[in-house]
Design an enzyme around this catalytic site. Structure first.
Site, PDB file in Angstrom:
ATOM      1  CG  ASP A  71      -1.849   1.185   1.279  1.00  0.00           C
ATOM      2  OD1 ASP A  71      -1.816   2.016   0.353  1.00  0.00           O
ATOM      3  OD2 ASP A  71      -2.618   1.291   2.259  1.00  0.00           O
ATOM      4  CB  SER A 150       2.002  11.336 -17.645  1.00  0.00           C
ATOM      5  OG  SER A 150       1.098  11.791 -18.644  1.00  0.00           O
ATOM      6  CE1 TYR A 163      -2.341  10.741 -14.030  1.00  0.00           C
ATOM      7  CE2 TYR A 163      -1.845  12.011 -16.007  1.00  0.00           C
ATOM      8  CZ  TYR A 163      -1.717  10.852 -15.265  1.00  0.00           C
ATOM      9  OH  TYR A 163      -0.966   9.810 -15.749  1.00  0.00           O
TER      10      TYR A 163
END
Length: 313
Positions: A71, A150, A163
């Protein structure tokens, strides 16, 4: 890469490996002969089916791919995962920071709480993971930190503000930390994928703005965001004749990790939309290198290889 790593296979942890790019990376690295731990949250709960699919794949292809409870939003959880892998192998060669989430919509409609959530997942989690794995790599005098960024962190787009901000934050955290650990024999590889409309649940699981009253005041403008996935697919078809496949990221990373750490690229792009991020980054990298020479720290742009480490030729 040491002779031990080369002969036995790299010991790799991939976060967010239950689906999408993370799963593709885990699968391709396992196929390449590495010992891969696929980090997934809640193994015995909501992700049971994904975990079972990973185990079935590993058995069918006779590869080393092990689901790992991990996690990234929990510092103790990150450290526990590292301890499990150390108990099995005594070392960790590659840490792939991939776990992330997507938010799409008009920026003003996102609450500060939502923005903090995506920052936590897409950037702060990288620090948590690194704080767990870097003590191991420092003791080893070797290792590679991989980050899945990204292209949107380089070329801003509308409807993706939260984002993009989170990915940009994560990427520059990764690069700055990379400069600090390079003298210790630890390389940094930032993977910069374009958009994928297939093979990932990013768009399907995207979180919308919580403040719908604000969004309503933008009229029909938010409707244009819904058209983007279809147009991305059209660009892919025009460029390559098919939609971008997440497996290409995994295969590209397999090739990079097959090189000595001293030859790892700081960044590489896998972008079916061909936005030209490489050209933008080349200019920035040249300016950075010149500035670092003036500061007298340009040596930090190169990964140190300890004399006791035999690199793969």
């Amino acid at each position: 890469m040491s002779t031990t790593e080369q002969s036995d296979g790299l010991v790799v942890i991939v976060t967010g490996a239950g689906s999408g790019i993370g799963r593709a990376i885990a699968v391709e690295l396992a196929r390449a002969g590495q010992h891969v731990y696929a980090g997934v949250r809640d193994l015995d709960g909501r992700n049971t089916q994904r975990v079972q699919a990973l185990r079935e794949f590993a058995a069918a292809e006779n590869v080393h791919l092990t689901p790992l409870e991990l996690d990234v939003l929990s510092e103790p959880g990150c450290r526990s995962a590292i301890d499990v892998v150390l108990g099995d192998h005594g070392r960790i060669d590659v840490m792939v920071n991939n776990a992330g989430m997507l938010m799409a919509g008009v920026a003003e409609g996102f609450t500060p709480e939502q923005f903090l959530q995506i920052l936590d997942t897409n950037a702060v989690s990288w620090l948590r993971v690194n704080r767990a794995v870097l003590p191991v790599m420092r003791r080893q005098g070797s290792g590679t930190l991989v980050y899945i960024s990204s292209t949107s962190a380089h070329i801003a787009e509308p409807f993706m503000a939260t984002y993009i901000a989170s990915k940009a934050a994560g990427e520059f955290l990764a690069e700055s930390m990379g400069l600090e650990v390079a003298p210790l024999g630890i390389s940094t590889v930032i993977v910069v994928p374009g958009a994928f409309t297939e093979g990932t649940e990013h768009f399907a699981h995207s979180n919308p703005p919580a403040d719908t009253a604000v969004v309503a005041q933008y009229g029909s403008l938010p409707d244009r965001a819904a058209q983007i996935p279809e147009r991305l697919s059209a660009i892919d078809l025009a460029n390559d004749g098919s939609a971008a496949q997440v497996e290409t990221v995994g295969r590209a990373l397999v090739e990079v990790l097959g090189k000595p750490r001293s030859e790892h690229p700081r960044r590489f792009v896998v972008d079916a939309q061909r936005k030209g991020v490489e050209e933008v980054d080349a200019v920035r990298a040249a300016r950075q290198s010149d500035f670092f020479r003036q500061l007298g720290i340009d040596d930090l742009l190169t990964v140190a290889v300890p004399a006791t480490t035999e690199e793969k030729k």
